[in-house]
Design a protein around this motif. Structure first.
Motif, PDB file in Angstrom:
ATOM      1  N   LEU B  98       0.213  -0.902  -0.080  1.00 26.99           N
ATOM      2  CA  LEU B  98       0.305   0.292   0.086  1.00 26.99           C
ATOM      3  C   LEU B  98       0.756   1.032   0.139  1.00 26.99           C
ATOM      4  O   LEU B  98       0.324   2.193  -0.608  1.00 26.99           O
ATOM      5  CB  LEU B  98      -1.233  -0.265   1.412  1.00 26.99           C
ATOM      6  CG  LEU B  98      -2.055  -1.163   1.114  1.00 26.99           C
ATOM      7  CD1 LEU B  98      -2.503  -0.948   3.022  1.00 26.99           C
ATOM      8  CD2 LEU B  98      -2.858  -0.712   0.295  1.00 26.99           C
ATOM      9  N   ARG B 154      -5.005  10.199  -0.490  1.00 27.04           N
ATOM     10  CA  ARG B 154      -5.788   9.648  -0.788  1.00 27.04           C
ATOM     11  C   ARG B 154      -6.463   8.838   0.787  1.00 27.04           C
ATOM     12  O   ARG B 154      -5.429   8.211   1.495  1.00 27.04           O
ATOM     13  CB  ARG B 154      -4.778   8.386  -0.959  1.00 27.04           C
ATOM     14  CG  ARG B 154      -4.708   8.078  -2.385  1.00 27.04           C
ATOM     15  CD  ARG B 154      -4.988   7.029  -3.456  1.00 27.04           C
ATOM     16  NE  ARG B 154      -5.787   7.616  -4.604  1.00 27.04           N
ATOM     17  CZ  ARG B 154      -6.051   6.324  -5.994  1.00 27.04           C
ATOM     18  NH1 ARG B 154      -5.922   5.071  -4.834  1.00 27.04           N
ATOM     19  NH2 ARG B 154      -6.699   6.708  -6.628  1.00 27.04           N
ATOM     20  N   PRO B 155      -7.614  10.690   0.940  1.00 28.41           N
ATOM     21  CA  PRO B 155      -7.540  10.073   2.225  1.00 28.41           C
ATOM     22  C   PRO B 155      -7.715   8.394   3.178  1.00 28.41           C
ATOM     23  O   PRO B 155      -8.581   8.081   4.010  1.00 28.41           O
ATOM     24  CB  PRO B 155      -9.154  10.284   2.850  1.00 28.41           C
ATOM     25  CG  PRO B 155      -8.959  10.727   0.757  1.00 28.41           C
ATOM     26  CD  PRO B 155      -8.250  10.618   0.308  1.00 28.41           C
ATOM     27  N   GLN B 156      -8.665   7.746   2.138  1.00 28.09           N
ATOM     28  CA  GLN B 156      -9.312   6.295   2.148  1.00 28.09           C
ATOM     29  C   GLN B 156      -7.662   5.395   2.472  1.00 28.09           C
ATOM     30  O   GLN B 156      -8.252   4.375   3.268  1.00 28.09           O
ATOM     31  CB  GLN B 156     -10.538   5.513   1.518  1.00 28.09           C
ATOM     32  CG  GLN B 156     -11.442   6.282   1.535  1.00 28.09           C
ATOM     33  CD  GLN B 156     -12.151   5.900   2.362  1.00 28.09           C
ATOM     34  OE1 GLN B 156     -12.378   5.211   3.060  1.00 28.09           O
ATOM     35  NE2 GLN B 156     -13.502   6.675   2.808  1.00 28.09           N
ATOM     36  N   THR B 157      -7.414   5.235   2.015  1.00 26.14           N
ATOM     37  CA  THR B 157      -6.116   3.961   1.760  1.00 26.14           C
ATOM     38  C   THR B 157      -5.421   4.812   3.433  1.00 26.14           C
ATOM     39  O   THR B 157      -5.014   3.977   3.825  1.00 26.14           O
ATOM     40  CB  THR B 157      -5.461   4.556   0.419  1.00 26.14           C
ATOM     41  OG1 THR B 157      -6.007   4.422  -0.449  1.00 26.14           O
ATOM     42  CG2 THR B 157      -4.074   3.351   0.513  1.00 26.14           C
ATOM     43  N   LEU B 158      -5.264   6.177   3.536  1.00 29.41           N
ATOM     44  CA  LEU B 158      -4.587   5.949   4.530  1.00 29.41           C
ATOM     45  C   LEU B 158      -4.799   6.242   5.533  1.00 29.41           C
ATOM     46  O   LEU B 158      -4.653   5.874   6.171  1.00 29.41           O
ATOM     47  CB  LEU B 158      -4.525   8.481   4.223  1.00 29.41           C
ATOM     48  CG  LEU B 158      -3.336   8.925   5.442  1.00 29.41           C
ATOM     49  CD1 LEU B 158      -1.972   8.490   4.538  1.00 29.41           C
ATOM     50  CD2 LEU B 158      -3.362   9.972   4.855  1.00 29.41           C
ATOM     51  N   VAL B 160      -6.123   3.127   6.508  1.00 29.30           N
ATOM     52  CA  VAL B 160      -6.403   1.933   6.247  1.00 29.30           C
ATOM     53  C   VAL B 160      -4.855   1.564   6.738  1.00 29.30           C
ATOM     54  O   VAL B 160      -4.878   0.942   7.607  1.00 29.30           O
ATOM     55  CB  VAL B 160      -6.724   0.930   4.829  1.00 29.30           C
ATOM     56  CG1 VAL B 160      -5.742  -0.224   4.474  1.00 29.30           C
ATOM     57  CG2 VAL B 160      -8.263   1.250   4.252  1.00 29.30           C
ATOM     58  N   ILE B 164      -3.601  -0.331  10.373  1.00 25.29           N
ATOM     59  CA  ILE B 164      -2.453  -1.560   9.997  1.00 25.29           C
ATOM     60  C   ILE B 164      -1.313  -0.527  11.276  1.00 25.29           C
ATOM     61  O   ILE B 164      -0.674  -1.806  11.845  1.00 25.29           O
ATOM     62  CB  ILE B 164      -2.162  -1.121   8.783  1.00 25.29           C
ATOM     63  CG1 ILE B 164      -3.064  -2.213   7.584  1.00 25.29           C
ATOM     64  CG2 ILE B 164      -0.832  -2.429   8.648  1.00 25.29           C
ATOM     65  CD1 ILE B 164      -2.891  -2.385   6.166  1.00 25.29           C
TER      66      ILE B 164
END
Lengths: 231, 231
Positions: B98, B154-158, B160, B164
């Motif tokens: 990611l 990319r707030p959504q990936t951030l 996630v 993690i």
DNA sequence: TGTATTTTATATGTATCCAATACAATAATT
DNA sequence: AATTATTGTATTGGATACATATAAAATACA
């Protein structure tokens, strides 16, 4: 709208907790579109509907908040989370990235019984689609993808994907249903399964990516239209 | 162990909610290793410590459950989640996948002020590391990586990645500290920043992947040893 | 009439109380 | 003596009651 049908049935079935039941129900009501984007979820109202106190409802709201389905503000209450169109797009691209990686790993270790089980789920999925039973469709669509990736032995990645799936499912149901998006998806599912059966990892992954990104594009277009209409 | 020092200080600082404060504290206590893997978190005990009723504590436990830091079972209570070594490894590989994708996107749009801010954070990070202030270290390490990826939009990936990071941070603190893992990481951070400043996406991403996977490998080895020792 | 302020209502946040469950220790039976 | 019941205790789950904050409505004033 009661969760428990009657006191007499209680001790037969119930081995779960109140919040778990309420959560499942409330989650489905959000995913089904009964509650719209930004709509307020009032604790008292929900508690009344389920015939419980506000306490279990609050816990459920907290859980749904953590899943990203509702947003809470202190002393202001909970509202159904609205995901901007660009972020829906982002989530589909994220799925493509993660699921491609998962499928590569999964195909290496995939047995015939893995494929058989995936095929079974796909059968049910197609049935629920034809029935228009979107609640089952949502559950089974995830079950199918999940079953494909299970041989990869990557529970953490699977959990992340589950979370992403949950966040976009509402929009899929609301908007992909009215386009031909789901028809296409049905056909693509069969093709993915076929390529997995052939153990053609490269082709399967390439097709899977297209499958996800296509669905994403169709959905994003529908979303933009709908949201422009609401202006 | 009270969150609020005294009633007189209360109204000066407090503009947050009780669960939010308790959550921050409890999360830090879990990440710091004060509570070990599998250790029970008893509502009454925590409530007493924070000088509140069990209610806000329960909400916090639910939130931490959703983050994956604690596991709850009905009528059995909450325990600190233990992640199997293989899954810790998986999480690092997931991060590599990611974060590599994020850095590619970020470098394209990265401004000089983005890099300057990342450099500032890195300075603080190094200070907290030398002080042995692991609570700050954890916060700043994430802040640094986050700052690098922010330009990607990319707030959504951030989000996630944030999740993690939260799940593995506890193990990083407990085990990477005793090896030379963090020393290496410090040097690698500087190198990543240098490559970003040169806008050399390919080299930066390659190095970032190594950085993450190396830290993962070192940690996994330390974990295996520690867990074998506990037999 | 429009704006500002006070009041009032509604919803949330927290504490306390009671009930249900799980676990452990003890007793009873084989 | 071993195994199964039983009882007791600790802890969680849920409901009610109370406190607090927000938002809306009403009133006062410019």
């Amino acid at each position: 709208m009661a969760v428990l049908e009657s006191p007499s049935e209680r001790h037969e079935i119930e081995r779960r907790s109140l919040p778990a039941d309420i959560r499942e129900s409330l989650q489905e009501r959000i995913l089904s579109g009964e509650f719209r984007d930004g709509e307020a979820l009032v604790q008292d109202v929900l508690a009344e509907e389920y015939g419980v106190s506000r306490m279990p409802v609050r816990e459920v709201l907290r859980q749904l908040e953590a899943c990203g389905l509702v947003s809470m503000q202190t002393h202001k209450g909970a509202v159904v989370t609205s995901i901007p169109t660009e972020q829906v797009e982002e989530l589909f691209e994220l799925r493509a990235l993660l699921e491609a990686d998962m499928l590569v790993r999964a195909i290496r270790r995939m047995t015939d019984s893995d494929i058989a089980e995936a095929r079974d789920i796909l059968g049910e999925l197609e049935q629920s689609y034809r029935r228009g039973d979107m609640a089952s469709w949502g559950r089974l669509n995830w079950a199918f993808h999940r079953r494909l990736y299970l041989p990869a032995g990557r529970p953490q990645t699977l959990a992340v994907l589950h979370g992403i799936n949950l966040r976009v499912e509402r929009y899929i149901r609301l908007h992909l249903l009215v386009t031909d998006g789901l028809d296409t998806a049905e056909r693509e599912h069969r093709e993915i399964l076929r390529l997995c059966a052939l153990r053609d990892a490269e082709a399967a992954v390439a097709f899977l990516k297209l499958h996800i990104l296509d669905a994403g594009r169709t959905l994003v277009m529908a979303l933009r239209q709908a949201r422009a209409a609401d202006h």
